[in-house]
Design a protein around this motif. Structure first.
Motif, PDB file in Angstrom:
ATOM      1  N   MET A 204     -25.906  12.335  30.358  1.00 47.22           N
ATOM      2  CA  MET A 204     -24.789  11.425  30.202  1.00 47.22           C
ATOM      3  C   MET A 204     -23.647  12.158  29.496  1.00 47.22           C
ATOM      4  SD  MET A 204     -24.322   8.064  27.785  1.00 47.22           S
ATOM      5  CE  MET A 204     -24.056   9.048  26.337  1.00 47.22           C
ATOM      6  N   ASP A 205     -22.455  12.030  30.025  1.00 51.52           N
ATOM      7  CA  ASP A 205     -21.262  12.547  29.361  1.00 51.52           C
ATOM      8  C   ASP A 205     -20.634  11.402  28.587  1.00 51.52           C
ATOM      9  OD1 ASP A 205     -21.421  15.163  30.363  1.00 51.52           O
ATOM     10  OD2 ASP A 205     -20.448  14.567  32.236  1.00 51.52           O
ATOM     11  N   ALA A 206     -20.637  11.490  27.273  1.00 51.01           N
ATOM     12  CA  ALA A 206     -20.117  10.419  26.424  1.00 51.01           C
ATOM     13  C   ALA A 206     -18.604  10.297  26.580  1.00 51.01           C
ATOM     14  CB  ALA A 206     -20.470  10.672  24.966  1.00 51.01           C
ATOM     15  N   LEU A 207     -18.143   9.075  26.801  1.00 47.49           N
ATOM     16  CA  LEU A 207     -16.707   8.784  26.824  1.00 47.49           C
ATOM     17  C   LEU A 207     -16.176   8.606  25.408  1.00 47.49           C
ATOM     18  CD1 LEU A 207     -16.714   6.156  29.716  1.00 47.49           C
ATOM     19  CD2 LEU A 207     -16.060   8.566  29.841  1.00 47.49           C
ATOM     20  N   TYR A 208     -17.058   8.198  24.513  1.00 48.56           N
ATOM     21  CA  TYR A 208     -16.703   7.949  23.123  1.00 48.56           C
ATOM     22  C   TYR A 208     -17.975   8.067  22.302  1.00 48.56           C
ATOM     23  CZ  TYR A 208     -15.773   5.232  18.899  1.00 48.56           C
ATOM     24  OH  TYR A 208     -15.669   4.816  17.586  1.00 48.56           O
ATOM     25  N   THR A 209     -17.871   8.579  21.106  1.00 49.78           N
ATOM     26  CA  THR A 209     -19.000   8.657  20.196  1.00 49.78           C
ATOM     27  C   THR A 209     -18.610   8.033  18.873  1.00 49.78           C
ATOM     28  OG1 THR A 209     -19.797  10.691  21.235  1.00 49.78           O
ATOM     29  CG2 THR A 209     -20.606  10.209  19.020  1.00 49.78           C
ATOM     30  N   ALA A 210     -19.304   6.971  18.504  1.00 48.83           N
ATOM     31  CA  ALA A 210     -19.088   6.334  17.201  1.00 48.83           C
ATOM     32  C   ALA A 210     -19.895   7.094  16.165  1.00 48.83           C
ATOM     33  CB  ALA A 210     -19.529   4.876  17.247  1.00 48.83           C
ATOM     34  N   VAL A 211     -19.311   7.248  14.985  1.00 47.68           N
ATOM     35  CA  VAL A 211     -19.993   7.940  13.901  1.00 47.68           C
ATOM     36  C   VAL A 211     -19.902   7.068  12.654  1.00 47.68           C
ATOM     37  CG1 VAL A 211     -20.040  10.026  12.467  1.00 47.68           C
ATOM     38  CG2 VAL A 211     -19.366  10.187  14.879  1.00 47.68           C
ATOM     39  N   ALA A 212     -21.051   6.784  12.058  1.00 45.30           N
ATOM     40  CA  ALA A 212     -21.091   6.004  10.821  1.00 45.30           C
ATOM     41  C   ALA A 212     -22.183   6.570   9.932  1.00 45.30           C
ATOM     42  CB  ALA A 212     -21.351   4.536  11.117  1.00 45.30           C
ATOM     43  N   THR A 213     -21.966   6.452   8.636  1.00 50.22           N
ATOM     44  CA  THR A 213     -22.928   6.933   7.659  1.00 50.22           C
ATOM     45  C   THR A 213     -23.370   5.775   6.783  1.00 50.22           C
ATOM     46  OG1 THR A 213     -21.860   9.098   7.632  1.00 50.22           O
ATOM     47  CG2 THR A 213     -23.281   8.568   5.755  1.00 50.22           C
ATOM     48  N   ALA A 214     -24.678   5.652   6.620  1.00 50.14           N
ATOM     49  CA  ALA A 214     -25.240   4.647   5.717  1.00 50.14           C
ATOM     50  C   ALA A 214     -25.870   5.368   4.537  1.00 50.14           C
ATOM     51  CB  ALA A 214     -26.277   3.795   6.434  1.00 50.14           C
ATOM     52  N   THR A 215     -25.634   4.845   3.358  1.00 51.49           N
ATOM     53  CA  THR A 215     -26.232   5.410   2.150  1.00 51.49           C
ATOM     54  C   THR A 215     -27.053   4.334   1.454  1.00 51.49           C
ATOM     55  OG1 THR A 215     -24.222   4.881   0.909  1.00 51.49           O
ATOM     56  CG2 THR A 215     -24.395   7.109   1.798  1.00 51.49           C
ATOM     57  N   HIS A 216     -28.130   4.733   0.846  1.00 53.41           N
ATOM     58  CA  HIS A 216     -29.008   3.856   0.059  1.00 53.41           C
ATOM     59  C   HIS A 216     -29.666   2.762   0.899  1.00 53.41           C
ATOM     60  CE1 HIS A 216     -27.508   5.928  -3.447  1.00 53.41           C
ATOM     61  NE2 HIS A 216     -26.273   5.653  -3.075  1.00 53.41           N
ATOM     62  N   GLY A 217     -29.878   3.033   2.184  1.00 58.17           N
ATOM     63  CA  GLY A 217     -30.625   2.111   3.034  1.00 58.17           C
ATOM     64  C   GLY A 217     -30.022   0.718   3.104  1.00 58.17           C
ATOM     65  N   ARG A 218     -30.884  -0.275   3.063  1.00 59.63           N
ATOM     66  CA  ARG A 218     -30.461  -1.669   3.234  1.00 59.63           C
ATOM     67  C   ARG A 218     -29.685  -2.221   2.041  1.00 59.63           C
ATOM     68  NH1 ARG A 218     -32.575  -5.050   7.020  1.00 59.63           N
ATOM     69  NH2 ARG A 218     -33.871  -4.050   8.578  1.00 59.63           N
ATOM     70  N   GLU A 219     -29.601  -1.469   0.965  1.00 59.72           N
ATOM     71  CA  GLU A 219     -28.863  -1.939  -0.208  1.00 59.72           C
ATOM     72  C   GLU A 219     -27.739  -0.975  -0.578  1.00 59.72           C
ATOM     73  OE1 GLU A 219     -31.547  -4.461  -3.009  1.00 59.72           O
ATOM     74  OE2 GLU A 219     -32.663  -2.624  -2.516  1.00 59.72           O
ATOM     75  N   GLY A 220     -27.107  -0.412   0.444  1.00 60.46           N
ATOM     76  CA  GLY A 220     -26.044   0.555   0.203  1.00 60.46           C
ATOM     77  C   GLY A 220     -24.758   0.174   0.894  1.00 60.46           C
ATOM     78  N   ARG A 221     -24.160   1.149   1.567  1.00 62.27           N
ATOM     79  CA  ARG A 221     -22.911   0.960   2.301  1.00 62.27           C
ATOM     80  C   ARG A 221     -23.056   1.604   3.659  1.00 62.27           C
ATOM     81  NH1 ARG A 221     -19.434  -1.395  -0.454  1.00 62.27           N
ATOM     82  NH2 ARG A 221     -17.669  -1.377   0.929  1.00 62.27           N
ATOM     83  N   ALA A 222     -22.290   1.071   4.602  1.00 67.95           N
ATOM     84  CA  ALA A 222     -22.143   1.692   5.916  1.00 67.95           C
ATOM     85  C   ALA A 222     -20.655   1.910   6.134  1.00 67.95           C
ATOM     86  CB  ALA A 222     -22.722   0.804   7.012  1.00 67.95           C
ATOM     87  N   VAL A 223     -20.291   3.142   6.466  1.00 70.31           N
ATOM     88  CA  VAL A 223     -18.885   3.506   6.623  1.00 70.31           C
ATOM     89  C   VAL A 223     -18.729   4.320   7.900  1.00 70.31           C
ATOM     90  CG1 VAL A 223     -16.915   4.694   5.565  1.00 70.31           C
ATOM     91  CG2 VAL A 223     -18.623   3.588   4.112  1.00 70.31           C
ATOM     92  N   SER A 224     -17.752   3.929   8.729  1.00 65.29           N
ATOM     93  CA  SER A 224     -17.485   4.698   9.946  1.00 65.29           C
ATOM     94  C   SER A 224     -16.642   5.914   9.600  1.00 65.29           C
ATOM     95  CB  SER A 224     -16.768   3.829  10.993  1.00 65.29           C
ATOM     96  OG  SER A 224     -15.510   3.403  10.519  1.00 65.29           O
ATOM     97  N   SER A 225     -16.691   6.913  10.472  1.00 63.19           N
ATOM     98  CA  SER A 225     -15.976   8.162  10.206  1.00 63.19           C
ATOM     99  C   SER A 225     -14.468   7.970  10.119  1.00 63.19           C
ATOM    100  CB  SER A 225     -16.307   9.199  11.282  1.00 63.19           C
ATOM    101  OG  SER A 225     -15.933   8.714  12.560  1.00 63.19           O
ATOM    102  N   ASP A 226     -13.942   6.944  10.802  1.00 63.83           N
ATOM    103  CA  ASP A 226     -12.496   6.699  10.735  1.00 63.83           C
ATOM    104  C   ASP A 226     -12.121   5.702   9.646  1.00 63.83           C
ATOM    105  OD1 ASP A 226     -13.331   4.290  11.794  1.00 63.83           O
ATOM    106  OD2 ASP A 226     -12.189   4.471  13.654  1.00 63.83           O
ATOM    107  N   GLY A 227     -13.121   5.177   8.936  1.00 68.92           N
ATOM    108  CA  GLY A 227     -12.868   4.271   7.818  1.00 68.92           C
ATOM    109  C   GLY A 227     -12.602   2.823   8.196  1.00 68.92           C
ATOM    110  N   THR A 228     -12.545   2.497   9.489  1.00 73.19           N
ATOM    111  CA  THR A 228     -12.260   1.105   9.863  1.00 73.19           C
ATOM    112  C   THR A 228     -13.434   0.175   9.581  1.00 73.19           C
ATOM    113  OG1 THR A 228     -12.915   1.468  12.163  1.00 73.19           O
ATOM    114  CG2 THR A 228     -10.570   1.728  11.633  1.00 73.19           C
ATOM    115  N   LEU A 229     -14.635   0.729   9.514  1.00 73.37           N
ATOM    116  CA  LEU A 229     -15.819  -0.043   9.135  1.00 73.37           C
ATOM    117  C   LEU A 229     -16.254   0.454   7.774  1.00 73.37           C
ATOM    118  CD1 LEU A 229     -18.168  -2.010  10.280  1.00 73.37           C
ATOM    119  CD2 LEU A 229     -19.415   0.133  10.500  1.00 73.37           C
TER     120      LEU A 229
END
Length: 137
Positions: free
Chosen positions: A1-26
């Motif tokens: 599959m050739d990706a048309l778009y790739t979302a990137v997000a990082t979660a820290t501290h599991g279910r009791e942390g934060r989730a942040v997208s690479s562009d900061g909108t999430l």
């Protein structure tokens, strides 16, 4: 599959942390639901999955509706994602509740929902892995 778009997000501290997208909108605080022993403050992975699947399925419905010349722009899709014990670990189950406009007859609506289920990336990713129930309301 050739990706048309790739979302990137990082979660820290599991279910009791934060989730942040690479562009900061999430940027969300994560929390464990009360039903699982948490405070219920913050969103949880199941809510994020439910929202993503519902939005993607609604888009897939529009995609299959256009060539059929059926206006489903006013359709609403509600995703329900359950989590529970499964063997040694945990598993998921999904129900998608699709509310179609009154202008769409039952047979046409069922066909479009089934077609959307064939093209939706979330449906394709979950097929054979977790139960997904389609409910037309």
């Amino acid at each position: 599959m050739d990706a048309l778009y790739t979302a990137v997000a990082t979660a820290t501290h599991g279910r009791e942390g934060r989730a942040v997208s690479s562009d900061g909108t999430l940027d969300l605080e994560l929390g464990i639901p009360v039903e699982m022993g948490g405070s219920g403050k913050g969103t949880n992975p199941e809510q994020l999955f439910a929202a993503g699947y519902a939005a993607c399925f609604a888009s897939a419905l529009g995609l299959v509706g256009r060539p059929a010349k059926v206006d489903v722009t006013q359709a609403a899709v509600t995703g329900e994602v359950g989590i529970g014990k499964q063997g040694e670990g945990f598993g998921l189950a999904v129900t998608l509740r699709v509310e179609l406009p009154d202008t769409v007859d039952e047979e046409t609506g069922r066909k479009l929902v089934e077609q959307a289920h064939q093209v939706c990336p979330y449906s394709n990713a979950t097929r054979g892995n977790i139960p997904v129930e389609l409910v037309i309301e």
